[in-house]
Design a protein around this motif. Structure first.
Motif, short mmCIF file in Angstrom:
data_model
loop_
_atom_site.label_atom_id
_atom_site.label_comp_id
_atom_site.label_asym_id
_atom_site.label_seq_id
_atom_site.Cartn_x
_atom_site.Cartn_y
_atom_site.Cartn_z
N ASN A 69 116.49 -58.84 65.42
CA ASN A 69 116.63 -59.05 63.72
C ASN A 69 117.27 -60.48 63.60
N CYS A 70 116.72 -60.77 62.37
CA CYS A 70 117.14 -62.30 61.75
C CYS A 70 118.56 -61.94 61.12
N ASP A 71 119.59 -62.85 61.60
CA ASP A 71 121.03 -62.55 61.07
C ASP A 71 121.25 -62.97 59.71
N THR A 73 118.26 -62.54 57.12
CA THR A 73 117.24 -61.46 56.51
C THR A 73 117.16 -60.37 57.20
N ASN A 74 117.68 -59.89 58.32
CA ASN A 74 117.53 -58.89 58.91
C ASN A 74 115.74 -58.39 59.27
N GLU A 75 115.13 -59.52 59.01
CA GLU A 75 113.51 -59.35 59.56
C GLU A 75 113.47 -59.38 61.04
N LEU A 79 111.73 -63.68 69.54
CA LEU A 79 112.46 -64.85 70.19
C LEU A 79 112.16 -65.28 71.48
N LYS A 129 123.33 -67.19 66.87
CA LYS A 129 122.90 -66.96 65.61
C LYS A 129 121.39 -66.89 65.64
N ARG A 130 120.75 -65.75 65.28
CA ARG A 130 119.25 -65.86 65.41
C ARG A 130 118.82 -65.72 64.06
N VAL A 131 118.04 -67.05 63.92
CA VAL A 131 117.23 -67.19 62.53
C VAL A 131 115.88 -67.24 62.77
N HIS A 132 115.36 -66.33 61.88
CA HIS A 132 113.71 -66.11 61.75
C HIS A 132 113.12 -67.60 61.57
N GLU A 136 113.78 -71.04 58.92
CA GLU A 136 113.90 -72.43 59.08
C GLU A 136 112.74 -73.21 58.47
#
Length: 180
Positions: A69-71, A73-75, A79, A129-132, A136
């Motif tokens: 899950n994205c940090d 948006t939680n989407e 990865l 940090k996991r970003v969708h 980005e």
């Protein structure tokens, strides 16, 4: 933690030289470690096992994807991960794994278990940090992103003497002025 048989390598029966091992890792592997950060995982771990007369050399290479899950948006999103690790196994008087790149096992041992190293190889490949990717590059449409944009601080207001101030601090400044 229970040691899984499929990750135990009985090296005593192997000839000297290079041996290849391949592991397909999914969420059932992580359940043994009680790690539930991944929605799903599909990781391939290739291991080159080089048996020499006095030591063993293990080269791990992990490639694949984990769904997290994205940090922001939680989407959920896939990865891609890629990581490598090199381990030397030597023989000594007693078990010692204090050095992360050197494992010392007693002289009488005939097998080595690699599940902990595979677990760490994959988990450490995940960024903190996991970003969708849609966040980005701006293509992700999400209610959470709209709400974050709505609640973000607005531009600062100008006061008479051309100083920029934040309206949230004006009340606190009045408290300081009232004391004098």
């Amino acid at each position: 933690m229970i040691q899984l048989k499929e990750y135990t390598i009985p090296f005593v029966g192997l000839k000297q030289g290079l041996h290849q091992f391949e592991y397909q890792i999914d969420n059932t592997f992580f359940e043994h470690f009680e790690y539930d950060e991944f929605n799903s995982s599909a990781v391939k771990v290739d291991m080159e096992f080089n048996k020499k007369t006095t030591l063993l050399e293990l080269q791990f290479k992990a490639t694949g994807t984990v769904n997290v899950n994205c940090d922001l948006t939680n989407e959920p999103f896939d990865l891609p991960i890629k990581n490598e690790f090199f381990l030397v196994v030597k023989f000594g008087d007693e078990y010692n794994d204090e050095n992360e790149e050197l494992l010392i096992i007693p002289h009488g041992e005939y097998e080595v278990n690699v599940q902990q190293y595979i677990y760490e190889l994959i988990v450490l490949a995940i960024p903190s940090k996991r970003v969708h990717p849609g966040v980005e590059n701006g293509t992700l449409q999400s209610d959470i992103l709209k709400k974050l944009e709505e609640l973000s601080p607005k531009e600062k207001t100008n006061v008479n003497n051309n100083e920029e101030t934040d309206p949230r601090w004006d009340k606190l400044k009045n408290l300081l002025n009232d004391k004098q």
